[in-house]
Design an enzyme around this catalytic site. Structure first.
Site, mmCIF file in Angstrom:
data_model
loop_
_atom_site.group_PDB
_atom_site.id
_atom_site.type_symbol
_atom_site.label_atom_id
_atom_site.label_comp_id
_atom_site.label_asym_id
_atom_site.label_seq_id
_atom_site.Cartn_x
_atom_site.Cartn_y
_atom_site.Cartn_z
ATOM 1 C CE1 TYR A 217 -4.200 -2.070 4.991
ATOM 2 C CE2 TYR A 217 -3.487 0.153 4.425
ATOM 3 C CZ TYR A 217 -3.915 -1.101 4.032
ATOM 4 O OH TYR A 217 -4.062 -1.389 2.693
ATOM 5 C CB SER B 128 -0.876 0.003 1.257
ATOM 6 O OG SER B 128 -1.475 1.279 1.420
#
Ligand SMILES: [Zn+2]
Length: 738
Positions: free
Chosen positions: A619, A606
Site C-alpha cells: 500500500y 496517503s
C-alpha cells in the site's frame, strides 16, 4: 406526429389522458379556499403541454376578514413571481386586497402618459406591495392585473402548446373564431402588465358570454365562478385547440418532410461525444455552461426537416420560451450522410460567429437609452440535423428546462404551420421583454453564484468513504457531479441519496425531456481503459464535458496471517492506487483539451507514501508512486489542468478499507480494548481517538476534513497551485514532506 408530439395512432387516447380532469371533489372538500387554489395549480402545472416549467399563473378571489377592522374583504390570491405551478405551495402565492388593486386604476389614470410600456405601467408594479393582505412577503408577478381586472372568482393563465400554436398562427384571429366561436376572444400581442389587464376587463365587459381569451403570441387566459369549473374549462379549451390541429388536413408532411435522414443511435452518440466537449468549450468562453442533449423522435424529425432552417431563423414566440431559448436557436446546415464530424465542427464554428454577430446587431438595432448592457450572446439552443438538439444553461436543470421549452416551441410551430403559417414575436417586442428593466431586476435578485456552480466534477470512488461524502459537498457548492464507482450499485445509491436531498432541480416531471439531474451514478473500473472511456462518454452525453476529476478510490491489500502480501494483491494495489488514476487522468485529458477550459485533477494519496510501516509496504509503495504521479501529471497537463494530491492519514469513518476485522486487528496491535461484542462504529471510534492523540493537533481525522480540502482544491482559491500534496492528517511530523 400530433402537435403535442405523441405518436399519431396514440393521439386520441393520449390527448384525453393529459387533458383528463384529475379533480377529486373528496380531496377538494377537505381544503380551505387557498388550498383548493394550490391544488388546482399543482394539477395544471403537472404537464408541460398544459404549461411550461415556471410558466403561467392562477388566482382565486376569496372572502376574508380584515385583521384590523374585522370587516369582510375580498382578497386576490394570485401566483407570485418565481416558482412553478407543479410544485407551488402557499408560499408561492401573493395575497392582495382586491379593492385596493382595483383602485390602482385611478392611480394609473392620473398619469398624463399611459399605455403599454410607459413608465406609468411599470410604476404600477411598485404599487402592488402596498395592497398586500396579511403580511404576505411573496412578490406579486407582472401578470397580477390580468387576474385582478377579470371579475370572475377564478382565473387560469396557461402557456399550452396547442393554444400557443393558434396564438402564433398568421391567421390566429380567424382560427380562434372558427374553433371557439364566441367562447374565446382573440387579443393581439401586448406585453403582460397593467394595460393587458385593462384590455381583459374590456373584453369581459363587451363580451359577457366569453369564457377566455387568446393572448396573441403568448398563451391562454380563462375564467369561471367555480374553481373546479375554471380548471376543467382550461382543459376543455386546450382540448378544442388540440383536436382542431390534429384534425387539420395535412396533405404535406409536417415541416415539409425530411431534408436529411436521422442517424442511428450509435452514430448519434459518437458524433455527440466527439463534438460536445469542443462545443461546450466554445459556448463557455465567458461563463461555463452545462449541456442537455435532446434526441426524441419529434425533435430529430424537426431538426432534420426541410423547414427547420426557415423556422429556426424565425425564432420562438411565447415570452417565457424565448427568455430561455433566446430569440432564436442556432441551426447548423450539416448533412450527416455526406459530411463528417470535422465538417460539422467547422460549420458550427462559423455558425456561432454568425449567431453572435446577429445577436449584437439585434441588440444594437433594438436597444433603448436605458437598456441594460448586452448579455451573453452565445446560443442556448443548437439544432443539428439528423442528430437532435443541444441546450445549454448555467446548471443541468436550467439547460434541461431550456430543452423543454424548445420542445414546446417545436410543438407550437408544428401546430401553427399545419393550420396556417407560424409567426414569431416582433423583434423589437422580443427585445423589450428580454431587456425589460423589470426582467433585469429579477436577474439581479438571483442569489450569487456558488464556488462550483457551472462546473462538472467526476468523483471516482464515490460509492463509499471520502468519495461518497464528497458528492454531497460538491453539490452543495453548486457542482454538477458524476458519482463513479467500480461498484455501480453503490455509485447509484450515492447519487440517488444526494438527489433525494437536493431534488433533481426544476422541470423534471411531465416535461418528457430526457437526461439526468445534478448528479448521476455510473459504474466504471478505472483500471480498464475502455470502461473509463465509456464512463467519460456517458458524462459527456449527460452534461457536455468535464471540468474537474477527483480520484478517491483506493485499495489496501490485506496481508495474510503471516503478514505477507500475495503477488496478486501487490499488483492489485498498484493497479487501483496508481494505474487507475493515471488512466482516468489520461482519458479525461482528451476532454479537457477539446474543451480548452481550465480544469483540475485531485488524486487522493496517503501519508503512508512517506511513512513506511511494517506490514503495509505494498500500500505504502503504491501511494508513494501516486504522489509522484501527481507531480508528473502536473507537468504533463500544464497549463490547462492543475493536478494536486490530498494525503489523508487513516480516515476510519465510513471507509471501505477498514472492515471490522482490520479495526479489531489494529486495536489488538496497539493493545487497546476490543470487546468483540461491540459495534464496528464503537471500535472504529476508539481506534480513531487513539490515532488522534498521536497527532500534533490532537484532532481525529474526519471525512469532512478531507472533503473540505478536496473541494477547495477545485476552486479558484488554489488557482496558483499545481503539483502539490497536502496532508490532511491531524499533523504527523513523520509525514512532513521533504
Ligand atoms: Zn404568460
Amino acid at each position: 406526429m400530433t402537435i403535442t408530439q405523441l405518436p399519431k395512432d396514440a393521439a386520441r387516447g393520449a390527448t384525453d389522458d393529459y387533458l383528463r380532469s384529475r379533480w377529486d371533489d373528496d380531496i377538494a372538500a377537505r381544503m380551505d379556499p387557498v388550498e383548493r387554489l394550490i391544488y388546482r395549480s399543482n394539477l395544471l402545472g403537472a404537464d408541460a403541454r398544459i404549461t411550461n416549467t415556471g410558466g403561467g399563473n392562477t388566482s382565486s378571489k376569496i372572502a376574508a376578514k380584515d385583521p384590523i377592522t374585522g370587516d369582510p374583504v375580498r382578497v386576490l390570491w394570485v401566483k407570485g413571481s418565481g416558482g412553478d405551478l407543479r410544485t407551488a405551495t402557499r408560499a408561492n402565492f401573493a395575497s392582495l386586497y382586491l379593492d385596493q388593486v382595483l383602485g390602482l386604476r385611478d392611480a394609473y389614470a392620473r398619469y398624463p402618459q399611459r399605455g403599454a410600456k410607459t413608465p406609468a405601467e411599470d410604476a404600477m408594479v411598485d404599487m402592488y406591495p402596498y395592497t398586500t393582505f396579511g403580511r404576505n412577503p411573496t412578490v406579486s408577478s407582472i401578470d397580477t392585473p390580468l387576474h385582478a381586472f377579470v371579475p370572475n372568482a377564478h382565473v387560469d393563465h396557461m402557456h399550452p402548446v396547442a393554444v400557443i400554436a393558434l396564438a402564433t398562427a398568421e391567421d390566429g384571429p380567424r382560427l380562434t373564431q372558427e374553433i371557439y366561436g364566441g367562447d374565446v376572444i382573440w387579443t393581439a400581442w401586448q406585453r403582460p402588465g397593467f394595460e393587458l389587464g385593462l384590455e381583459l376587463e374590456r373584453i369581459v365587459r363587451d363580451c359577457p358570454n366569453a369564457k377566455g381569451a387568446i393572448l396573441g403570441q403568448h398563451g391562454l387566459i380563462n375564467w369561471a365562478d367555480g374553481d373546479r369549473e375554471c380548471y376543467e374549462l382550461t382543459l376543455d379549451l386546450i382540448r378544442r385547440a388540440h383536436e382542431f390541429l390534429d384534425a387539420c388536413p395535412n396533405s404535406a408532411p409536417d415541416f415539409g418532410g425530411a431534408r436529411v435522414k436521422p442517424v442511428d443511435s450509435a452514430k448519434r452518440d459518437r458524433v455527440l461525444v466527439e463534438l460536445l466537449p469542443w462545443l461546450r468549450g466554445k459556448v463557455s468562453a465567458e461563463k461555463r455552461q452545462i449541456a442537455t442533449v435532446e434526441t426524441r423522435d419529434e425533435v430529430v424529425e424537426f431538426v432534420s426537416s426541410v423547414d427547420a432552417p426557415r423556422l429556426a431563423e424565425v425564432g420562438t414566440s411565447c415570452p417565457d420560451h424565448f427568455l430561455r431559448t433566446k430569440i432564436k436557436p442556432l441551426y447548423v446546415d450539416w448533412n450527416p450522410q455526406r459530411d463528417g464530424v470535422d465538417a460539422l465542427r467547422a460549420k458550427l464554428d462559423a455558425g456561432l460567429d454568425k449567431y453572435r454577430s446577429d445577436y449584437a446587431a439585434y441588440y444594437a438595432a433594438c436597444k433603448r437609452h436605458d437598456s441594460p448592457p448586452i448579455r451573453l450572446s452565445w446560443p442556448s439552443v443548437i439544432l443539428i440535423p439528423g442528430v437532435g438538439m443541444v441546450a445549454f444553461g448555467k446548471s443541468k436543470s436550467e439547460s434541461r428546462v431550456t430543452a423543454e421549452f424548445y420542445n414546446a416551441a417545436i410543438g407550437v410551430m408544428r401546430g401553427a404551420e399545419r393550420a396556417s403559417r407560424y409567426r414569431a414575436l416582433d423583434r423589437q417586442e422580443a427585445f423589450d421583454i428580454e431587456y425589460w428593466l423589470l426582467e433585469e431586476a429579477k436577474l439581479k435578485r438571483m442569489p450569487p453564484e456558488r464556488a462550483l456552480d457551472r462546473q462538472v466534477v467526476v468523483d471516482v470512488g464515490a460509492g463509499s468513504g471520502i468519495g461518497r461524502a464528497l458528492v454531497s459537498r460538491l453539490v452543495a457548492e453548486g457542482a454538477t457531479v458524476a458519482a463513479v464507482d467500480r461498484n455501480g450499485e453503490s455509485a447509484i445509491a450515492t447519487a440517488s441519496a444526494v438527489e433525494a436531498k437536493v431534488g433533481a432541480g426544476i422541470g423534471v416531471a411531465g416535461t418528457g425531456v430526457s437526461g439526468a439531474g445534478p448528479v448521476i451514478g455510473l459504474q466504471a473500473d478505472m483500471t480498464d481503459r475502455d470502461s473509463v472511456r465509456a464512463m467519460l462518454d456517458s458524462i459527456t452525453l449527460a452534461y457536455g464535458g468535464v471540468d474537474h476529476v477527483v480520484v478517491t478510490a483506493g485499495y489496501y491489500p490485506n496481508p495474510n496471517e503471516q503478514g505477507e502480501v500475495a503477488d496478486a494483491e501487490w499488483a492489485k494495489a498498484f493497479a487501483i492506487n496508481v494505474t487507475g488514476p493515471y488512466v482516468v487522468a489520461d482519458e479525461a485529458y482528451r476532454i479537457w483539451k477539446a474543451q480548452g477550459l481550465n480544469g483540475s485533477l485531485v488524486i487522493t494519496t496517503s501519508v503512508n507514501a512517506v511513512v513506511p510501516k511494517a506490514g503495509s509496504f505494498a500500500y505504502d509503495t503504491s501511494k508513494a508512486a501516486a504522489n509522484h504521479l501527481v507531480r508528473e501529471l502536473a507537468v504533463a497537463f500544464a497549463p490547462l489542468v492543475r493536478v494536486n494530491g490530498i494525503a489523508p492519514a487513516t480516515v476510519l469513518e465510513g471507509s471501505s478499507m477498514f472492515p471490522r476485522e482490520r479495526v479489531l486487528a489494529s486495536l489488538a496491535k496497539y493493545g487497546l480494548p476490543h470487546d468483540t461484542a461491540e459495534s464496528t462504529e464503537a471500535l472504529r471510534d476508539r481506534l480513531a481517538q487513539f490515532y488522534a492523540q498521536r497527532t500534533l493537533t490532537g484532532e481525529p481525522v474526519t471525512l469532512e476534513s478531507q472533503v473540505q480540502a478536496i473541494a477547495l482544491f477545485l476552486t479558484d482559491h488554489f488557482s496558483k497551485t499545481t503539483g502539490a500534496i497536502i496532508n490532511i492528517d491531524g499533523g504527523l511530523s513523520a509525514a512532513f514532506l521533504r
